[in-house]
Design a protein around this motif. Structure first.
Motif, PDB file in Angstrom:
ATOM      1  N   ARG A  28      47.967  48.785  36.969  1.00  0.00           N
ATOM      2  CA  ARG A  28      48.038  48.639  38.664  1.00  0.00           C
ATOM      3  C   ARG A  28      47.257  47.225  39.272  1.00  0.00           C
ATOM      4  NH1 ARG A  28      45.854  53.836  41.780  1.00  0.00           N
ATOM      5  NH2 ARG A  28      43.358  52.912  41.643  1.00  0.00           N
ATOM      6  N   GLU A  29      45.873  47.208  38.873  1.00  0.00           N
ATOM      7  CA  GLU A  29      44.615  46.738  39.411  1.00  0.00           C
ATOM      8  C   GLU A  29      44.126  45.647  39.084  1.00  0.00           C
ATOM      9  OE1 GLU A  29      42.048  49.661  39.513  1.00  0.00           O
ATOM     10  OE2 GLU A  29      43.190  50.577  41.188  1.00  0.00           O
ATOM     11  N   ILE A  30      44.139  43.740  39.093  1.00  0.00           N
ATOM     12  CA  ILE A  30      42.845  43.136  38.554  1.00  0.00           C
ATOM     13  C   ILE A  30      41.483  42.869  38.613  1.00  0.00           C
ATOM     14  CG2 ILE A  30      45.407  41.910  38.266  1.00  0.00           C
ATOM     15  CD1 ILE A  30      43.032  40.386  40.944  1.00  0.00           C
ATOM     16  N   ALA A  33      43.025  45.361  52.679  1.00  0.00           N
ATOM     17  CA  ALA A  33      43.389  46.246  51.188  1.00  0.00           C
ATOM     18  C   ALA A  33      42.629  47.333  50.528  1.00  0.00           C
ATOM     19  CB  ALA A  33      43.521  44.479  49.915  1.00  0.00           C
ATOM     20  N   THR A  34      42.686  48.147  49.911  1.00  0.00           N
ATOM     21  CA  THR A  34      41.351  49.219  49.394  1.00  0.00           C
ATOM     22  C   THR A  34      40.840  48.307  47.609  1.00  0.00           C
ATOM     23  OG1 THR A  34      42.531  51.053  50.608  1.00  0.00           O
ATOM     24  CG2 THR A  34      40.983  51.390  48.495  1.00  0.00           C
ATOM     25  N   VAL A  35      39.921  48.585  47.844  1.00  0.00           N
ATOM     26  CA  VAL A  35      38.857  48.358  46.308  1.00  0.00           C
ATOM     27  C   VAL A  35      37.930  48.529  45.972  1.00  0.00           C
ATOM     28  CG1 VAL A  35      40.065  45.324  47.646  1.00  0.00           C
ATOM     29  CG2 VAL A  35      37.475  45.849  47.801  1.00  0.00           C
ATOM     30  N   SER A  44      49.836  43.868  44.147  1.00  0.00           N
ATOM     31  CA  SER A  44      50.129  43.709  45.129  1.00  0.00           C
ATOM     32  C   SER A  44      49.106  42.936  46.763  1.00  0.00           C
ATOM     33  CB  SER A  44      51.672  44.316  45.618  1.00  0.00           C
ATOM     34  OG  SER A  44      50.435  45.535  45.977  1.00  0.00           O
ATOM     35  N   PHE A  45      48.088  43.199  46.326  1.00  0.00           N
ATOM     36  CA  PHE A  45      46.888  42.354  47.036  1.00  0.00           C
ATOM     37  C   PHE A  45      46.060  41.545  47.079  1.00  0.00           C
ATOM     38  CE2 PHE A  45      47.710  47.082  49.029  1.00  0.00           C
ATOM     39  CZ  PHE A  45      47.845  46.071  50.598  1.00  0.00           C
ATOM     40  N   THR A  46      46.616  40.844  45.569  1.00  0.00           N
ATOM     41  CA  THR A  46      45.557  39.799  45.395  1.00  0.00           C
ATOM     42  C   THR A  46      46.393  38.395  45.642  1.00  0.00           C
ATOM     43  OG1 THR A  46      45.435  41.037  43.147  1.00  0.00           O
ATOM     44  CG2 THR A  46      45.483  38.615  43.244  1.00  0.00           C
TER      45      THR A  46
END
Length: 172
Positions: free
Chosen positions: A94-96, A133-135, A152-154
């Motif tokens: 899901r995340e980077i 974006a939530t980070v 998707s927010f990257t």
């Protein structure tokens, strides 16, 4: 690591290697027992994190942790063998993660984050917003952060970071 950039803004931005990453939920009264089963330290206070041989855990809420596992399969196997009610969800894809470091890192992050980032102590972390974006920010040192971003927010987050680097370098 796929990408690394540094400029006169004094900040390095680099992609981090993929990691086994999990969202863990367990009731506070069962936290210690599950931590022992998983071989993790699960801190009690929101914003604090702990490291153990099995990995690293950041407390995001009263019953929620983000876990970076050194061996995702072993962590999953230990969780499945436990009779303690919990939820362990693999969110690795899901995340980077980006590593942000250098003397201008607080200025860079402040360009998109309304939070007082200087108040996050080294060794702490927080779920917050960067633009919309939530980070999750992990503060590894005075001038070193990791930022976990939903894939998707990257592009949006990278764009804001790059514009902020240009602005900082220009003295804006």
């Amino acid at each position: 690591m796929a990408q690394q950039n540094q400029d006169t803004a004094g900040v390095t931005i680099e992609d981090m290697a993929p990691q086994a990453r999990f969202s863990l939920r367990v009731r506070p009264e069962q936290r210690a027992a599950l931590a022992a089963v998983l071989g993790l330290d699960l801190p009690e206070r929101i914003g604090t994190r702990a490291s153990a041989e099995a990995g690293e855990a950041l407390c995001l809420g009263p019953d929620e942790w983000l876990v970076i596992a050194r061996d995702g399969a072993a962590l999953t196997q230990a969780a499945r063998a436990s009779d303690i009610p919990h939820s362990l969800s693999d969110i690795s894809d899901r995340e980077i993660s980006l590593r942000l470091s250098g003397p201008g890192v607080l200025d860079l992050l402040s360009a998109g984050c309304p939070r007082d980032l200087a108040s996050i102590p080294p060794g702490g972390g927080a779920r917050t917003l960067f633009e919309s974006a939530t980070v999750v920010l992990w503060r590894d040192g005075e001038t070193d952060f990791r930022m976990d971003i939903w894939r998707s927010f990257t592009p949006q987050v990278r764009s804001v970071l790059e514009q902020a680097r240009i602005d900082i370098a220009a003295g804006l």
